[in-house]
Design a protein around this motif. Structure first.
Motif, PDB file in Angstrom:
ATOM      1  N   ASP A 304       0.865  -1.177   0.000  1.00 18.18           N
ATOM      2  CA  ASP A 304       0.000   0.000   0.000  1.00 18.18           C
ATOM      3  C   ASP A 304       0.904   1.231   0.000  1.00 18.18           C
ATOM      4  O   ASP A 304       1.588   1.512   0.989  1.00 18.18           O
ATOM      5  CB  ASP A 304      -0.896  -0.016   1.245  1.00 18.18           C
ATOM      6  N   ASP A 306       1.839   5.370  -0.396  1.00 15.03           N
ATOM      7  CA  ASP A 306       1.271   6.664  -0.044  1.00 15.03           C
ATOM      8  C   ASP A 306       1.588   7.669  -1.149  1.00 15.03           C
ATOM      9  O   ASP A 306       2.694   8.205  -1.232  1.00 15.03           O
ATOM     10  CB  ASP A 306       1.845   7.147   1.297  1.00 15.03           C
ATOM     11  N   TYR A 307       0.586   7.941  -2.003  1.00 16.94           N
ATOM     12  CA  TYR A 307       0.798   8.847  -3.134  1.00 16.94           C
ATOM     13  C   TYR A 307       0.657  10.318  -2.747  1.00 16.94           C
ATOM     14  O   TYR A 307       0.942  11.203  -3.561  1.00 16.94           O
ATOM     15  CB  TYR A 307      -0.207   8.532  -4.249  1.00 16.94           C
ATOM     16  N   THR A 308       0.234  10.597  -1.524  1.00 20.69           N
ATOM     17  CA  THR A 308       0.028  11.993  -1.108  1.00 20.69           C
ATOM     18  C   THR A 308       1.121  12.485  -0.170  1.00 20.69           C
ATOM     19  O   THR A 308       0.974  13.526   0.455  1.00 20.69           O
ATOM     20  CB  THR A 308      -1.341  12.155  -0.419  1.00 20.69           C
ATOM     21  N   THR A 309       2.211  11.752  -0.084  1.00 21.77           N
ATOM     22  CA  THR A 309       3.282  12.150   0.836  1.00 21.77           C
ATOM     23  C   THR A 309       3.815  13.549   0.537  1.00 21.77           C
ATOM     24  O   THR A 309       3.949  13.940  -0.625  1.00 21.77           O
ATOM     25  CB  THR A 309       4.446  11.144   0.793  1.00 21.77           C
TER      26      THR A 309
END
Length: 378
Positions: A304, A306-309
């Motif tokens: 999973d 994290d594309y919004t880091t």
């Protein structure tokens, strides 16, 4: 004896070439992986490198993700140089095609930029007798946003702007939204020509996950392997998209960093909301991938991401390519070769090749679980 000595010399030379000439081989992108010889290796460790050939023998067919093609080319050349009598043939097509081939039983493993869907796992049980298909994360890296804009050597974009570009809402390079992110740049009054993948692609899906997570108001499409937005121009494979961006002034497209590196294509820096825009580099992708959590159960190691880091220096548009194998029920004739080859790719030597080729090694803790799982395949 002469033939044996010749083969040893050939193996040593090729092994050294694969390690020291990573970028050269990446640029070449050769698919000539045939060896033509047969026979086992009796569990010996190769003299050409630290590759453990074990009982690998004959031919191993695999196919799938073009995202990992440049890494796979290096691995295959090095492995075959170290394990004489073994032929590994990886067909770079797409994640979708690789999974179909795996579930039809025509390949020993598949490469995919996206974890298996529940229906694909269910289908795999017909091939994996007594088991099922699982995901082994093997290659990490940034999805580079490549562009070709004469006179513009540096370009910064953010998720909302990228979403509008790929959705056809921003049509000119001197659009105010782009100009705001690139103060002082001389942006031409030129049409933007976005390119996307023509076939089902895990790279497309990962870009969609990023845009959907980081720009939800501007990207309303589901993250699927098929390109969802209207307009734009299609090209086959990451290599096809890269070739079009390289050729067409005004073009923008997406592909793994190795394609940009090997063809000297300029890449976009991403404004994540951190203090400075982030460049697409293996190191910056590793910072984002290191925060991934394992979401798979049992032996499945799907991640999973994290594309919004907004972490400093973390490049958010990343993908992880998986090798899809049966946890149980692998074909007896190819299982030793599958395990030997994947042990090499997940091992220290295989992972070290990735950074030079524009990829990112799998984080240590996750990689340790990958090795344990490979050892348990049956």
């Amino acid at each position: 004896m002469k033939l044996q000595r010749k083969n040893r010399l050939r193996a040593t030379a090729l092994g050294a070439l694969a390690v020291s000439g990573a970028l050269v081989l990446t640029a070449c992108g050769s698919d000539n992986n045939s060896d033509g010889s047969t026979g086992g290796n009796g569990g010996k460790t190769s003299a050409a490198s630290n590759i453990k050939c074990d009982d690998a023998k004959g031919q191993l067919l695999a196919s799938g993700s073009s995202a990992q093609k440049n890494a796979m080319d290096l691995w295959v050349k090095n492995y075959m140089a170290g394990c004489s009598g073994v032929e590994v043939n990886y067909k770079s097509s797409s994640s979708g095609e690789g999974i179909v081939a795996f579930n039809q039983g025509t390949v020993g493993f598949a490469g995919s930029d996206s974890a298996l869907k529940p229906e694909e796992v269910a289908e795999s049980k017909k091939i994996c007798k007594g088991g099922q298909g699982i995901n082994l994360p093997m290659v990490g890296g940034p999805i580079a946003i490549g562009y070709h804009l004469e006179g513009v050597d540096s370009l910064t974009l953010d998720a909302p702007t990228l979403a509008k570009i790929f959705d056809g809402k921003i049509k000119k390079w001197n659009d105010p939204a782009i100009a705001k992110l690139n103060s002082g740049a001389k942006l031409p009054d030129k049409a933007i020509q976005p390119f996307h993948r023509s076939e089902d692609s895990g790279t497309t899906q990962n870009l969609g996950k990023y845009l959907g997570a980081a720009a939800p108001s501007d990207w309303k499409y589901e993250a699927e392997k098929k390109w969802p937005a209207p307009g734009g121009q299609a090209a086959s494979g990451s290599s096809g998209v890269a070739a079009q961006v390289k050729q067409v002034d005004g073009a923008i497209g997406y592909f793994e960093l190795s394609y940009a590196t090997s063809q000297s294509i300029s890449t976009v820096d991403i404004n994540t909301g951190g203090s400075t825009p982030v460049k697409a580099t293996p190191e910056n992708a590793s910072k984002a991938i290191a925060a991934a959590k394992i979401k798979g159960t049992g032996k499945d190691l799907a991640l999973d991401l994290d594309y919004t880091t907004k972490a400093e220096g973390a490049y958010p548009i990343v993908l992880v390519t998986y090798e899809v194998v049966c946890d149980k029920g692998n074909k007896a004739e190819t299982l030793p070769t599958v395990k030997s080859f994947l042990n090499y790719t997940a091992g220290d030597e295989g992972q070290k090749l990735l950074t030079d080729a524009g990829y990112a090694p799998i984080p240590t803790e996750i990689n340790a679980k990958v090795r344990e799982t490979i050892a348990s395949l049956s």
